[in-house]
Design a protein around this motif. Structure first.
Motif, short mmCIF file in Angstrom:
data_model
loop_
_atom_site.label_atom_id
_atom_site.label_comp_id
_atom_site.label_asym_id
_atom_site.label_seq_id
_atom_site.Cartn_x
_atom_site.Cartn_y
_atom_site.Cartn_z
N ALA A 68 12.63 8.63 -6.30
CA ALA A 68 11.79 7.96 -5.31
C ALA A 68 12.63 7.06 -4.42
O ALA A 68 13.65 6.51 -4.85
CB ALA A 68 10.70 7.15 -6.01
N SER A 69 12.17 6.91 -3.19
CA SER A 69 12.86 6.03 -2.25
C SER A 69 11.88 5.57 -1.18
O SER A 69 11.15 6.39 -0.62
CB SER A 69 14.04 6.76 -1.60
N THR A 70 11.87 4.28 -0.92
CA THR A 70 11.00 3.76 0.13
C THR A 70 11.82 2.93 1.12
O THR A 70 12.65 2.12 0.72
CB THR A 70 9.86 2.88 -0.45
N VAL A 71 11.57 3.18 2.40
CA VAL A 71 12.25 2.53 3.53
C VAL A 71 13.75 2.32 3.29
O VAL A 71 14.29 1.25 3.53
CB VAL A 71 11.55 1.21 3.94
N THR A 72 14.38 3.36 2.79
CA THR A 72 15.83 3.31 2.52
C THR A 72 16.57 4.44 3.21
O THR A 72 17.58 4.21 3.89
CB THR A 72 16.10 3.40 1.00
N LEU A 73 16.09 5.66 3.08
CA LEU A 73 16.85 6.82 3.55
C LEU A 73 16.93 6.89 5.07
O LEU A 73 17.76 7.64 5.60
CB LEU A 73 16.26 8.11 2.98
N HIS A 74 16.12 6.10 5.78
CA HIS A 74 16.29 6.10 7.25
C HIS A 74 17.57 5.36 7.65
O HIS A 74 17.97 5.41 8.82
CB HIS A 74 15.06 5.53 7.96
N GLU A 110 0.83 -1.20 0.00
CA GLU A 110 0.00 0.00 0.00
C GLU A 110 0.87 1.25 0.00
O GLU A 110 0.54 2.25 -0.66
CB GLU A 110 -0.93 -0.01 1.21
N MET A 111 1.99 1.21 0.73
CA MET A 111 2.91 2.35 0.72
C MET A 111 3.54 2.53 -0.65
O MET A 111 3.67 3.66 -1.15
CB MET A 111 4.00 2.15 1.77
N LEU A 112 3.93 1.43 -1.30
CA LEU A 112 4.51 1.51 -2.64
C LEU A 112 3.49 2.09 -3.63
O LEU A 112 3.83 2.95 -4.45
CB LEU A 112 4.96 0.13 -3.11
N ASP A 113 2.25 1.63 -3.54
CA ASP A 113 1.20 2.14 -4.43
C ASP A 113 0.97 3.63 -4.21
O ASP A 113 0.79 4.40 -5.17
CB ASP A 113 -0.11 1.37 -4.21
N LEU A 114 0.96 4.04 -2.95
CA LEU A 114 0.76 5.46 -2.63
C LEU A 114 1.94 6.30 -3.13
O LEU A 114 1.76 7.43 -3.60
CB LEU A 114 0.57 5.64 -1.12
N THR A 115 3.14 5.75 -3.05
CA THR A 115 4.33 6.44 -3.56
C THR A 115 4.20 6.71 -5.05
O THR A 115 4.46 7.83 -5.53
CB THR A 115 5.60 5.60 -3.28
N LEU A 128 3.14 4.52 8.63
CA LEU A 128 3.80 4.67 7.33
C LEU A 128 3.21 5.87 6.61
O LEU A 128 1.99 6.01 6.52
CB LEU A 128 3.59 3.42 6.47
N LYS A 129 4.08 6.72 6.08
CA LYS A 129 3.61 7.89 5.34
C LYS A 129 4.42 8.05 4.05
O LYS A 129 5.50 7.48 3.90
CB LYS A 129 3.70 9.14 6.20
N VAL A 130 3.86 8.84 3.15
CA VAL A 130 4.53 9.17 1.89
C VAL A 130 4.54 10.68 1.74
O VAL A 130 3.53 11.35 1.97
CB VAL A 130 3.82 8.51 0.69
N LEU A 131 5.69 11.21 1.36
CA LEU A 131 5.86 12.64 1.12
C LEU A 131 6.24 12.86 -0.33
O LEU A 131 7.08 12.13 -0.87
CB LEU A 131 6.95 13.20 2.04
N CYS A 132 5.61 13.84 -0.96
CA CYS A 132 5.99 14.26 -2.31
C CYS A 132 6.38 15.73 -2.26
O CYS A 132 5.61 16.57 -1.78
CB CYS A 132 4.85 14.05 -3.30
N ALA A 133 7.59 16.03 -2.72
CA ALA A 133 8.10 17.40 -2.74
C ALA A 133 8.44 17.78 -4.18
O ALA A 133 9.18 17.07 -4.85
CB ALA A 133 9.33 17.52 -1.86
N ILE A 176 9.15 10.08 -1.06
CA ILE A 176 9.71 9.16 -0.08
C ILE A 176 8.58 8.49 0.70
O ILE A 176 7.64 9.15 1.14
CB ILE A 176 10.67 9.88 0.89
N GLY A 177 8.67 7.18 0.83
CA GLY A 177 7.77 6.43 1.69
C GLY A 177 8.57 5.81 2.81
O GLY A 177 9.58 5.14 2.57
N ASP A 178 8.14 6.05 4.04
CA ASP A 178 8.95 5.56 5.16
C ASP A 178 8.13 5.58 6.45
O ASP A 178 6.95 5.95 6.45
CB ASP A 178 10.21 6.41 5.33
N LEU A 179 8.78 5.20 7.53
CA LEU A 179 8.16 5.20 8.85
C LEU A 179 8.10 6.61 9.41
O LEU A 179 9.08 7.35 9.33
CB LEU A 179 8.97 4.32 9.81
N ASP A 180 6.96 6.96 9.98
CA ASP A 180 6.84 8.25 10.66
C ASP A 180 7.12 8.03 12.14
O ASP A 180 6.25 8.14 13.00
CB ASP A 180 5.43 8.81 10.45
N VAL A 181 8.38 7.69 12.42
CA VAL A 181 8.82 7.39 13.78
C VAL A 181 10.17 8.07 14.00
O VAL A 181 11.09 7.90 13.20
CB VAL A 181 9.00 5.86 14.01
#
Length: 238
Positions: free
Chosen positions: A114-120, A28-33, A231-236, A144-149
């Motif tokens: 794009a990057s998911t669960v990597t930049l943390h 779901e996070m990948l799809d939202l990304t 889990l959240k996704v940000l688009c800038a 970016i899709g990642d943990l909001d923690v």
């Protein structure tokens, strides 16, 4: 990414698609990304931490685009390479070993990064964000899709520990539900890294938004994954 984390991904590579790849909220996070990137036919994408190609394949399903993928795990890339060959995607996808903290591409090369669960896994985040901004074309998008923690702070801080454990309680329950015992074991092992701030340097999406503003991005949008709002996704947009 430190050496311990690289070793962890090397050991995980053959199980990745059968563990994280089976977890519903991750897809779901990948799809939202992909949705928030507003990808269009003909665009060029950089997938940072492409792993076994889960995100890249999502992009390729919705648009006739080209993708450059980088990852520090050669084992992950070998699995993605097998998929590329099997699916006949070599004219659309190029992958290579690469470090998110040291992106070596020409300025204004990409429409989307794009990057998911990597930049943390990158401890110092502002410098890579500045580079990402430079590598994007005008009106380009960073997603970016990642943990909001936020796992930063003193390891002896009880409030910090309680916040992380609140996330892990839900994470581990869903990992067991969606991916079985193997996924649970991997996520449990990963959870300890979050607690110890050992190769897992998560920050809140409030912090990600500020980092993007510091880099020069103007239009920033954040959305939560509906089934798991940790889990959240940000688009800038540049």
């Amino acid at each position: 990414m430190n050496e311990i984390t690289q070793k962890w991904f090397k050991e995980w590579s053959n199980e990745y698609d059968q563990t994280l790849g089976k977890i519903k909220r991750h897809h779901e996070m990948l799809d939202l990304t992909v949705e928030m990137s507003n990808v269009r036919n003909g665009e060029c994408i950089l997938d940072i931490g492409c792993g076994t190609g889960l995100l890249s394949l999502k992009f390729l399903k919705v648009a006739e685009c080209t993708i450059n993928g980088i990852d520090l795990s050669e084992d992950m890339l070998n699995i993605w390479k097998e998929k590329i060959d099997k699916l006949g995607l070599s004219n659309q996808v190029e992958i290579k070993l690469g470090d998110a903290a040291n992106l070596e591409f020409e300025d204004s090369s990409f429409d989307i990064i794009a990057s998911t669960v990597t930049l943390h896994h990158v401890k110092e985040k502002q410098a890579p964000l500045n580079t990402i901004y430079r590598l994007l074309k005008p009106k380009g998008r960073f997603v970016i899709g990642d943990l909001d923690v936020d796992t930063s702070g003193d390891l002896n801080d009880i409030k910090r520990l309680g916040h992380i454990l609140g996330y892990l309680k839900e994470e581990l329950s869903l990992a067991l539900q969606d991916g079985g015992v193997d996924a649970f074991i991997r996520m449990y092992d990963n959870g300890k890294k979050h607690i110890l701030n050992d190769g897992e340097y998560c920050v809140s999406f409030k912090t990600w938004s500020q980092l993007c503003k510091n880099a020069g991005f103007k239009k920033i949008t954040v959305s939560a994954v509906k089934s798991f709002d940790w889990l959240k996704v940000l688009c800038a947009e540049k």
